[in-house]
Write an enzyme that holds these catalytic residues in place. Structure first.
Site, short mmCIF file in Angstrom:
data_model
loop_
_atom_site.label_atom_id
_atom_site.label_comp_id
_atom_site.label_asym_id
_atom_site.label_seq_id
_atom_site.Cartn_x
_atom_site.Cartn_y
_atom_site.Cartn_z
N CYS A 113 92.22 46.83 55.94
CA CYS A 113 92.40 45.93 56.52
C CYS A 113 93.84 46.37 57.68
O CYS A 113 93.90 45.94 58.77
CB CYS A 113 93.64 44.82 55.86
N HIS A 256 97.09 41.32 61.38
CA HIS A 256 95.95 41.23 60.35
C HIS A 256 95.35 39.83 59.72
O HIS A 256 96.74 39.45 59.43
CB HIS A 256 96.10 42.36 59.80
N ASN A 286 88.63 36.37 57.05
CA ASN A 286 89.34 37.84 56.78
C ASN A 286 88.33 39.25 57.66
O ASN A 286 87.18 39.25 57.03
CB ASN A 286 89.73 37.93 55.78
#
Ligand code: UT7
Length: 331
Positions: A113, A256, A286
């Site tokens: 990420c 993020h 995500n």
């Protein structure tokens, strides 16, 4: 040393959408739980014939069109991903061929990420070194290929998407525009809390690894959550502090998008007003390396990010990997 600026941004989200209601039919979950605990309402899912390099190339073409240049002007390609088309060749090679970036070199960057924050930092340094005129940095992940849709603890979280930026030298008349600073850290002691256990040299693919569902994402959510809340705050605080800045100086924080609660906790502790913290996890979930470029695109579209603004990018992810960077936005 020239300054490095982001001069164009293109994104791609596959058209297929998987809603919380759809997930209710797959696992024992519900829309209320997912939205309350994560902020997610829906996520985009790639069609079976689409792989990461296809999404990456689509995003790259958008960025090139926005900048109005040919792919042959690109000197280097960095593809940030944990879902490459293959273990090798790299996705960067596939994208180079797909877009016709003749003469470019490139590589894949694995930092889960955090990889788009890392990739744009590396791209900026290639430009600042004076050796590269145009670097293409792409964050692209097809998370749906490594998600176990029988595991309610992970399948509600992830989606597919990609974004690409072009990084190039800022003009002498552009003053402070461009890359300012980066602070990063990896902590391998957290590696077991979020990983794909099999498929590498430690545990190669076998009937046993498939039977045990070891080619999917495994996560200890609450461990990762606690680490992410603390480290996103500390890293942002420290990179701001060493540049003589505070949260109040930030025009927009683009973090993020793993969980809305992680983002708001970090924003609050940094003293950044909620309207200056970009959240679009409701629409995409995500997407790992794709979240920050997708959120940046939406911030621009919503009029929340403009030329000259101080931008704080921040991420925490598997590894653990942590990174925060400061940019003065250039278009
Ligand atoms: O991007 C990479 C980095 N990743 C992250 O940053 C993710 C970090 N972690 C998280 O975002 C959160 O930990 C999750 C969203 C994954 C989970 O939220 P949580 O508030 O930590 O929930 P939990 O795991 O503590 O589970 C609470 C309860 C459990 O039930 P019991 O044991 O209290 O009866 C779970 O079984 O919620 C249950 N649960 C669910 N219920 C409905 C877990 N997943 C679900 C689900 N639907 N999908």
């Amino acid at each position: 040393m020239p300054k490095a600026k982001i001069s164009a941004l293109g994104c791609f989200a596959p058209p297929g959408v998987l809603t919380n209601k759809d997930l209710e039919k797959l696992v024992d979950t519900n829309d209320q739980w997912i939205f309350d605990r994560t902020g997610i309402r829906e996520r985009h899912i790639a069609s079976p014939e689409m792989a990461t390099s296809d999404m990456a190339a689509a995003a790259a073409r958008c960025a090139l069109a926005q900048r109005g240049i040919e792919a042959t002007e690109i000197n280097a390609i960095i593809v940030c991903t944990v879902t490459p088309d293959h273990m090798f060749p790299s996705t960067a090679c596939l994208v180079q061929n797909a877009i016709g970036a003749r003469g470019a070199w490139g590589f894949d960057l694995i930092a889960a990420c955090s990889s788009f924050v890392y990739g744009t930092t590396v791209g900026a340094h290639l430009v600042m070194a004076g050796t590269h005129k145009k670097v293409l940095v792409i964050g692209a992940d097809t998370m749906s290929r490594i998600i176990d849709y029988t595991d309610r603890a992970t399948c509600v979280l992830f989606g597919d998407g990609a974004g690409a930026v072009i990084i190039e030298p800022a003009g002498e008349d552009e003053g402070e525009l461009g890359f300012i600073d980066f602070l990063g850290e990896v902590d391998g002691s957290g590696g077991d809390f979020l990983k794909m256990p099999a498929g590498g040299s430690r545990l190669p693919a076998s009937h046993d690894t498939v039977d045990k569902r070891l080619h999917f994402v495994h996560q200890d959510g609450s461990q990762v959550f606690k680490y992410a809340v603390r480290k996103m705050y500390e890293t942002c605080r420290d990179v701001l502090q060493r540049n003589g800045l505070t949260g109040e100086d930030v025009a927009i924080m683009i973090p993020h998008q793993a969980n809305k609660r992680i983002i708001t906790a970090a924003g609050d502790r940094l003293g950044i007003a909620p309207e200056k913290v970009m959240i679009n996890i409701d629409r995409y979930g995500n997407t790992t390396a794709g979240t920050i470029p997708l959120a940046t695109r939406d911030a621009i579209a919503e009029g929340r990010l403009k030329k000259g603004d101080l931008v704080l990018l921040a991420a925490v992810g598997a590894g653990y990997t942590v990174g925060a960077s400061l940019w003065r936005w250039a278009f």
